[in-house]
Motif scaffolding. Structure first.
Motif, PDB file in Angstrom:
ATOM      1  N   LEU A 116       0.640  -1.659  -0.260  1.00 47.84           N
ATOM      2  CA  LEU A 116       0.420   0.140  -0.337  1.00 47.84           C
ATOM      3  C   LEU A 116       0.595   1.427  -0.443  1.00 47.84           C
ATOM      4  CD1 LEU A 116      -3.363   1.042   0.407  1.00 47.84           C
ATOM      5  CD2 LEU A 116      -2.336   1.112   2.512  1.00 47.84           C
ATOM      6  N   ILE A 117       0.581   2.237  -0.679  1.00 46.21           N
ATOM      7  CA  ILE A 117       1.097   3.610  -0.561  1.00 46.21           C
ATOM      8  C   ILE A 117       0.788   5.035  -0.501  1.00 46.21           C
ATOM      9  CG2 ILE A 117       1.816   5.153  -2.637  1.00 46.21           C
ATOM     10  CD1 ILE A 117       2.603   3.821  -4.862  1.00 46.21           C
ATOM     11  N   GLY A 118      -1.158   4.854  -0.233  1.00 43.34           N
ATOM     12  CA  GLY A 118      -2.092   4.747   1.134  1.00 43.34           C
ATOM     13  C   GLY A 118      -3.112   5.789  -0.221  1.00 43.34           C
ATOM     14  N   PRO A 119      -3.747   5.482   1.017  1.00 45.22           N
ATOM     15  CA  PRO A 119      -5.335   6.186  -0.123  1.00 45.22           C
ATOM     16  C   PRO A 119      -5.475   7.889   0.360  1.00 45.22           C
ATOM     17  CG  PRO A 119      -5.786   5.118   3.159  1.00 45.22           C
ATOM     18  CD  PRO A 119      -3.989   5.526   2.014  1.00 45.22           C
ATOM     19  N   ARG A 120      -6.300   7.669  -0.444  1.00 42.17           N
ATOM     20  CA  ARG A 120      -6.962   9.389  -0.303  1.00 42.17           C
ATOM     21  C   ARG A 120      -8.564   9.650  -0.552  1.00 42.17           C
ATOM     22  NH1 ARG A 120      -1.857   9.786   0.210  1.00 42.17           N
ATOM     23  NH2 ARG A 120      -1.306  10.817  -0.925  1.00 42.17           N
ATOM     24  N   ARG A 121      -8.328  10.575   0.009  1.00 40.88           N
ATOM     25  CA  ARG A 121     -11.011   9.861   0.368  1.00 40.88           C
ATOM     26  C   ARG A 121     -11.648  11.604  -0.303  1.00 40.88           C
ATOM     27  NH1 ARG A 121     -14.312   9.196   4.876  1.00 40.88           N
ATOM     28  NH2 ARG A 121     -16.283   9.539   4.328  1.00 40.88           N
ATOM     29  N   TYR A 122     -12.147  11.546  -1.242  1.00 41.56           N
ATOM     30  CA  TYR A 122     -12.596  12.166  -1.877  1.00 41.56           C
ATOM     31  C   TYR A 122     -14.317  12.440  -1.881  1.00 41.56           C
ATOM     32  CZ  TYR A 122      -8.468  12.408  -4.008  1.00 41.56           C
ATOM     33  OH  TYR A 122      -6.956  12.474  -4.134  1.00 41.56           O
ATOM     34  N   GLY A 123     -14.785  13.408  -0.528  1.00 41.92           N
ATOM     35  CA  GLY A 123     -16.485  12.425   0.024  1.00 41.92           C
ATOM     36  C   GLY A 123     -16.480  11.308  -0.456  1.00 41.92           C
ATOM     37  N   GLU A 124     -17.376  11.178  -1.514  1.00 36.02           N
ATOM     38  CA  GLU A 124     -17.797   8.662  -0.904  1.00 36.02           C
ATOM     39  C   GLU A 124     -17.117   8.466  -1.625  1.00 36.02           C
ATOM     40  OE1 GLU A 124     -19.848   5.543  -1.265  1.00 36.02           O
ATOM     41  OE2 GLU A 124     -20.549   7.626   0.042  1.00 36.02           O
ATOM     42  N   THR A 125     -16.061   8.992  -2.146  1.00 38.01           N
ATOM     43  CA  THR A 125     -15.032   8.400  -3.212  1.00 38.01           C
ATOM     44  C   THR A 125     -13.942   8.754  -2.263  1.00 38.01           C
ATOM     45  OG1 THR A 125     -15.754   8.408  -5.113  1.00 38.01           O
ATOM     46  CG2 THR A 125     -14.005   7.953  -5.047  1.00 38.01           C
ATOM     47  N   THR A 126     -13.295   6.773  -2.506  1.00 32.86           N
ATOM     48  CA  THR A 126     -11.450   6.559  -1.536  1.00 32.86           C
ATOM     49  C   THR A 126     -11.088   5.868  -2.245  1.00 32.86           C
ATOM     50  OG1 THR A 126     -12.644   6.468   0.755  1.00 32.86           O
ATOM     51  CG2 THR A 126      -9.778   5.741  -0.081  1.00 32.86           C
ATOM     52  N   VAL A 127      -9.933   6.177  -3.429  1.00 34.99           N
ATOM     53  CA  VAL A 127      -8.577   6.084  -3.991  1.00 34.99           C
ATOM     54  C   VAL A 127      -7.364   5.172  -3.374  1.00 34.99           C
ATOM     55  CG1 VAL A 127      -7.092   6.504  -6.197  1.00 34.99           C
ATOM     56  CG2 VAL A 127      -9.850   7.758  -5.898  1.00 34.99           C
ATOM     57  N   TRP A 128      -7.326   4.144  -3.751  1.00 35.66           N
ATOM     58  CA  TRP A 128      -6.221   3.406  -2.928  1.00 35.66           C
ATOM     59  C   TRP A 128      -4.867   3.305  -4.122  1.00 35.66           C
ATOM     60  CZ3 TRP A 128      -6.946   2.054   2.251  1.00 35.66           C
ATOM     61  CH2 TRP A 128      -7.912   2.769   2.946  1.00 35.66           C
ATOM     62  N   PHE A 129      -3.743   3.478  -3.718  1.00 35.09           N
ATOM     63  CA  PHE A 129      -2.463   2.928  -4.700  1.00 35.09           C
ATOM     64  C   PHE A 129      -1.674   3.020  -3.918  1.00 35.09           C
ATOM     65  CE2 PHE A 129      -4.980   8.156  -5.534  1.00 35.09           C
ATOM     66  CZ  PHE A 129      -4.494   8.049  -6.497  1.00 35.09           C
ATOM     67  N   ALA A 130      -1.744   1.370  -4.589  1.00 36.47           N
ATOM     68  CA  ALA A 130      -0.305   0.679  -3.905  1.00 36.47           C
ATOM     69  C   ALA A 130       1.069   0.445  -5.151  1.00 36.47           C
ATOM     70  CB  ALA A 130      -1.277  -0.649  -4.129  1.00 36.47           C
ATOM     71  N   GLU A 131       1.792  -0.666  -4.784  1.00 37.12           N
ATOM     72  CA  GLU A 131       2.941  -0.640  -5.789  1.00 37.12           C
ATOM     73  C   GLU A 131       3.125  -2.292  -5.021  1.00 37.12           C
ATOM     74  OE1 GLU A 131       7.446   0.546  -6.026  1.00 37.12           O
ATOM     75  OE2 GLU A 131       6.427   0.966  -4.205  1.00 37.12           O
ATOM     76  N   TYR A 132       3.181  -2.609  -6.818  1.00 39.90           N
ATOM     77  CA  TYR A 132       3.580  -4.010  -6.570  1.00 39.90           C
ATOM     78  C   TYR A 132       5.473  -4.547  -6.339  1.00 39.90           C
ATOM     79  CZ  TYR A 132       4.249  -9.083  -8.949  1.00 39.90           C
ATOM     80  OH  TYR A 132       5.661  -9.963  -9.417  1.00 39.90           O
ATOM     81  N   VAL A 133       5.563  -5.380  -5.755  1.00 38.71           N
ATOM     82  CA  VAL A 133       7.128  -5.449  -5.854  1.00 38.71           C
ATOM     83  C   VAL A 133       7.341  -6.519  -5.115  1.00 38.71           C
ATOM     84  CG1 VAL A 133       9.046  -4.757  -3.585  1.00 38.71           C
ATOM     85  CG2 VAL A 133       7.013  -2.932  -3.782  1.00 38.71           C
ATOM     86  N   PRO A 134       7.857  -7.166  -6.720  1.00 39.20           N
ATOM     87  CA  PRO A 134       7.950  -8.928  -6.140  1.00 39.20           C
ATOM     88  C   PRO A 134       8.703  -9.372  -4.682  1.00 39.20           C
ATOM     89  CG  PRO A 134       8.701  -7.892  -7.878  1.00 39.20           C
ATOM     90  CD  PRO A 134       7.843  -7.022  -7.755  1.00 39.20           C
ATOM     91  N   GLU A 135       8.400 -10.428  -4.347  1.00 43.13           N
ATOM     92  CA  GLU A 135       9.534 -11.371  -2.998  1.00 43.13           C
ATOM     93  C   GLU A 135      10.499 -11.201  -3.198  1.00 43.13           C
ATOM     94  OE1 GLU A 135       9.193 -15.374  -1.079  1.00 43.13           O
ATOM     95  OE2 GLU A 135       7.243 -14.321  -1.348  1.00 43.13           O
ATOM     96  N   GLY A 136      11.598 -10.622  -2.372  1.00 40.66           N
ATOM     97  CA  GLY A 136      12.992 -10.172  -2.899  1.00 40.66           C
ATOM     98  C   GLY A 136      12.999  -9.089  -3.246  1.00 40.66           C
ATOM     99  N   ASP A 137      12.246  -8.248  -4.073  1.00 40.57           N
ATOM    100  CA  ASP A 137      12.766  -6.885  -4.216  1.00 40.57           C
ATOM    101  C   ASP A 137      12.628  -5.912  -3.410  1.00 40.57           C
ATOM    102  OD1 ASP A 137      13.646  -5.366  -6.276  1.00 40.57           O
ATOM    103  OD2 ASP A 137      12.014  -4.595  -6.537  1.00 40.57           O
TER     104      ASP A 137
END
Length: 189
Positions: A166-187
């Motif tokens: 998880l990078i972090g969520p951002r909330r805009y009223g009724e909407t939440t946008v979740w940002f995340a990053e794919y980091v393969p195991e071992g990286d």
């Protein structure tokens, strides 16, 4: 009215599907979402997947701002036809539309993506969303790919696969946008 906010097609209008088969992302949310993506340097040259695309506004905005390849996926045939018309009208290179179920697209092997928008109907269950995220992490993401999940602010945090941070969520009223990053195991750092 839905329009492209910035980039080479900035200010151009988009057609939107009639009825309630889709829920367009508001301009305010798109503006904030893309500001965040630009801060993360996740747009320029990105291979982008827009799941539950509706009119294609998110993917087309990414193409306008420098994404190199954009695939819009929308199961509803009428909405997919509108997205296709938007692609033709804007004339942005490297954008295609797939009129099929998201679950089918993410379950099939294919070229990996650097950026993925996941904007499902708010009534999509958490288990179904977790399944889509797991399929993406099983071969459809490049290292350090950015995932953007848009949900109702009443929905819980998505269940992320093991290699997604998880990078972090951002909330805009009724909407939440979740940002995340794919980091393969071992990286991971």
């Amino acid at each position: 009215m839905t329009r492209i906010i910035a980039g080479t097609a900035g200010g151009r209008r988009l057609a939107t599907p009639s009825g309630d088969s889709t829920r367009p992302t508001s301009e305010r949310v798109r503006e904030a979402l893309f500001a965040r993506l630009e801060h993360l340097d996740a747009l320029h040259g990105a291979s982008t997947l827009d799941l539950y695309a509706g009119s294609g506004a998110l993917g087309l905005e990414a193409a306008s701002r420098g994404a190199s390849r954009v695939v819009l996926v929308e199961r509803d045939r009428k909405a997919a036809a509108v997205a296709g018309r938007n692609v033709r009208d804007l004339g942005l290179a490297g954008v295609s539309v797939r009129a099929e179920a998201v679950e089918r697209v993410v379950a099939a092997p294919g070229e990996p993506f650097d950026l993925v928008f996941i904007d499902p109907p708010y009534d999509l269950g958490e288990e179904a969303l977790a399944g889509v995220l797991a399929e993406l992490a099983d071969g459809l993401l490049t290292e350090h790919a950015v995932l953007v999940v848009e949900r109702s602010s009443r929905s819980p945090e998505p269940v992320w696969p093991a290699d997604v941070e998880l990078i972090g969520p951002r909330r805009y009223g009724e909407t939440t946008v979740w940002f995340a990053e794919y980091v393969p195991e071992g990286d991971a750092a």
